[in-house]
Design an enzyme around this catalytic site. Structure first.
Site, PDB file in Angstrom:
ATOM      1  N   PRO A  16     -65.283  23.170 -25.474  1.00  0.00           N
ATOM      2  CG  PRO A  16     -64.875  21.209 -24.282  1.00  0.00           C
ATOM      3  CD  PRO A  16     -65.138  21.713 -25.669  1.00  0.00           C
ATOM      4  CB  SER A 262     -53.542  18.183 -23.954  1.00  0.00           C
ATOM      5  OG  SER A 262     -53.915  16.831 -23.786  1.00  0.00           O
ATOM      6  CE  LYS A 263     -59.916  22.626 -25.410  1.00  0.00           C
ATOM      7  NZ  LYS A 263     -61.005  23.174 -26.195  1.00  0.00           N
ATOM      8  NE  ARG A 264     -59.080  13.893 -27.586  1.00  0.00           N
ATOM      9  CZ  ARG A 264     -60.349  13.568 -27.428  1.00  0.00           C
ATOM     10  NH1 ARG A 264     -60.701  12.731 -26.483  1.00  0.00           N
ATOM     11  NH2 ARG A 264     -61.286  14.057 -28.211  1.00  0.00           N
ATOM     12  CG  ASP A 265     -53.120  15.398 -20.688  1.00  0.00           C
ATOM     13  OD1 ASP A 265     -52.789  14.407 -21.378  1.00  0.00           O
ATOM     14  OD2 ASP A 265     -52.466  16.435 -20.630  1.00  0.00           O
TER      15      ASP A 265
END
Ligand code: GLU
Length: 504
Positions: A16, A262-265
């Protein structure tokens, strides 16, 4: 300024699109529209190992939701197409060959194992291995081997890569529209791989060739690509092509102000980092999206525009058209931009307050339908205008206004304890009598009558109004009580009071 502005957004479809990617797309879009230029979408899918099938559609849907559609790209206005690099594969080889012929690139036959050995050996000495001017003539490549040996290897189908022969000992000056002049010593650069014997170009070669062929005038991309700038500038020179102008956008930082968002945040810190919710094809894992979390696209875009750009004034709320006319690369900052989830909510709240009640009501009607509630558009609009000032999202409406659509089934225990006294039932019965005598059930008729009655009884407003609110709403919340009464009607008002008396 520059005539014929052509910019591109060139994501790799590896998952995404992160909101940082949307910001890059947005700045490209704003710049293009400001200069009557063209906004190109190019899909950089040369790395097949990281390819994710639904990612391209996700990217396109995201741009559409944000209302920043591309002018040229896959399936649209394909005059410089195709726009997927995987469909342009045949094209890159001849450019790799052109650099080989010019002596600007060379064949390298070192196997991955050999290179790993070299890396390991140097690492033991605390050094890092760089493939470049200082060792390239001792390695297994067409600079060290004879012409015949190279021809033999190629004829035998030996695996190779084509590396760029980075010029030695040069102070390279580059210009960035945001950062100004940047200088680098070319001896610090490595000889990057441009092309592989499986016929695939690397990102660097494909990116430069396509920007050239698609006549891109300005490359606007994230700061993480700044380290690639020297190679890209050198490649343009090697091809003897005019280079586009470059602008590297500042990083988007975590809400604490340190470290790249980041994407994980999103999962960790509890806010979306993606424009649209996304389901991972393999794991089935779902990531939240701004759209599904109830944000308006224009509020999200407005917030993104101010991440790393400022108009030079105090203005914060901008329509897309206002952004287009105010946008200027000169006002993009060099330093990272801190993302704030609270500010993002604030933008949404502002957009909600400024939105037309009719539009908000349409959104709310869908939510009501899902709950099996059908009311007239007129009624829903009245409800929305009574509660909207307390809302940040359309999804807040239900909690703010459920009592307009159904009688409370429960009463807030704490409030009941505090407000429902022994004498309350008697007072409420008295109130019912007063209410029964009123024929014109509009707020400006009921309000003075009820208030006069309270004054007459000398009990204090709170003693009547709070239990009344509790009866009608089930809690001590909601807009003006007499507006609620008018909306739900005389019968429901009296019924709800009776129900409270019986229950509490
Ligand atoms: N494909 C690169 C990316 O994923 C494009 C970088 C660039 O714009 O040159 O961001």
């Amino acid at each position: 300024m520059t005539d014929n502005v052509r910019v591109r957004f060139a994501p790799s479809p590896t998952g995404p699109l992160h909101m940082g990617g949307v910001r890059t797309a947005l700045f490209n879009y704003l710049f293009a529209k400001k200069h009557n230029g063209t906004f190109v979408l190019r899909i950089e899918d040369t790395d097949q190992t990281r390819y994710v099938a639904n990612a391209e559609q996700y990217i396109i849907d995201s741009l559409e939701w944000c209302n920043i559609p591309f002018d040229e790209g896959p399936g649209k206005n394909e005059k410089f197409g195709p726009y997927r690099q995987s469909e342009r594969k045949e094209l890159y080889k001849k450019y790799a060959e052109e650099l080989l012929e010019k002596g600007q690139a060379y064949y390298a036959f070192d196997t991955p194992e050999e290179l790993q050995q070299l890396r390991d050996a140097l690492e033991k000495e605390g050094k890092t291995f760089i493939y470049n001017w200082h060792n390239r003539e001792q390695l297994n490549n067409s600079l060290s081997l004879s012409k015949e040996a190279v021809a033999a290897k190629l004829a035998a189908g030996e695996k190779y890569v084509v590396r760029f022969k980075t010029p030695q000992g040069e102070r390279l000056e580059m210009n960035d529209e945001i950062r100004g002049t940047i200088t680098i010593d070319t001896n610090t650069l490595d000889d990057k791989v441009l092309f592989k014997s499986d016929g695939m170009p690397t990102y660097h070669l494909a990116n430069i060739v396509d920007d050239h062929l698609m006549e891109i005038s300005h490359v606007i991309r994230g700061e993480e690509w700044l380290p690639s700038l020297p190679l890209h500038v050198l490649l343009y020179r090697a091809f003897e092509w005019e280079a586009p102008k470059f602008a590297h956008l500042p990083l988007i930082l975590k809400p604490v102000g340190k470290g790249k968002l980041s994407k994980r945040d999103g999962d960790k810190l509890g806010f979306p980092v993606f424009p649209l919710a996304y389901t991972n094809e393999n794991s089935g894992e779902v990531s939240r999206g701004y759209r599904e979390d109830g944000y308006f696209a224009d509020a999200f875009v407005n917030m993104l525009a101010l991440l790393g750009w400022n108009p030079g004034t105090e203005q914060e709320l901008f329509t897309l058209n206002e952004l287009i006319s105010a946008f200027d690369l000169n006002r993009v900052s060099k330093s990272g931009a801190k993302f704030s989830p609270d500010k993002t909510k604030w933008f949404n709240q502002q957009y909600l307050q400024n939105a037309a009640v009719k539009d908000l009501s349409e959104g709310y009607e869908t939510i009501l339908k899902e709950r099996g509630i059908a009311e007239s558009a007129d009624y829903i609009q009245k409800v929305v205008s009574l509660v909207k000032e307390r809302a940040t999202f359309i999804t807040d409406f239900w909690d703010l206004s459920d009592f307009f659509f159904q009688a409370p089934t429960e009463f807030d225990a704490k409030a009941a304890k505090k407000q429902w006294k022994e004498t309350t039932p008697e007072l409420m019965n008295g109130l019912i009598e007063v209410l029964e005598g009123i024929d014109d059930w509009t707020a400006n008729v009921t309000e003075p009558i009820v208030k006069a009655w309270i004054t007459e009884r000398e009990v204090g407003f709170g003693k009547v109004m709070q239990p009344l609110r509790l009866s009608l709403v089930g809690a001590l919340k909601g807009p003006h009580l007499f507006d609620i009464m008018e909306m739900i009607g005389k019968e429901a008002t009296i019924q709800r009071i009776k129900h409270a008396i019986a229950t509490l």
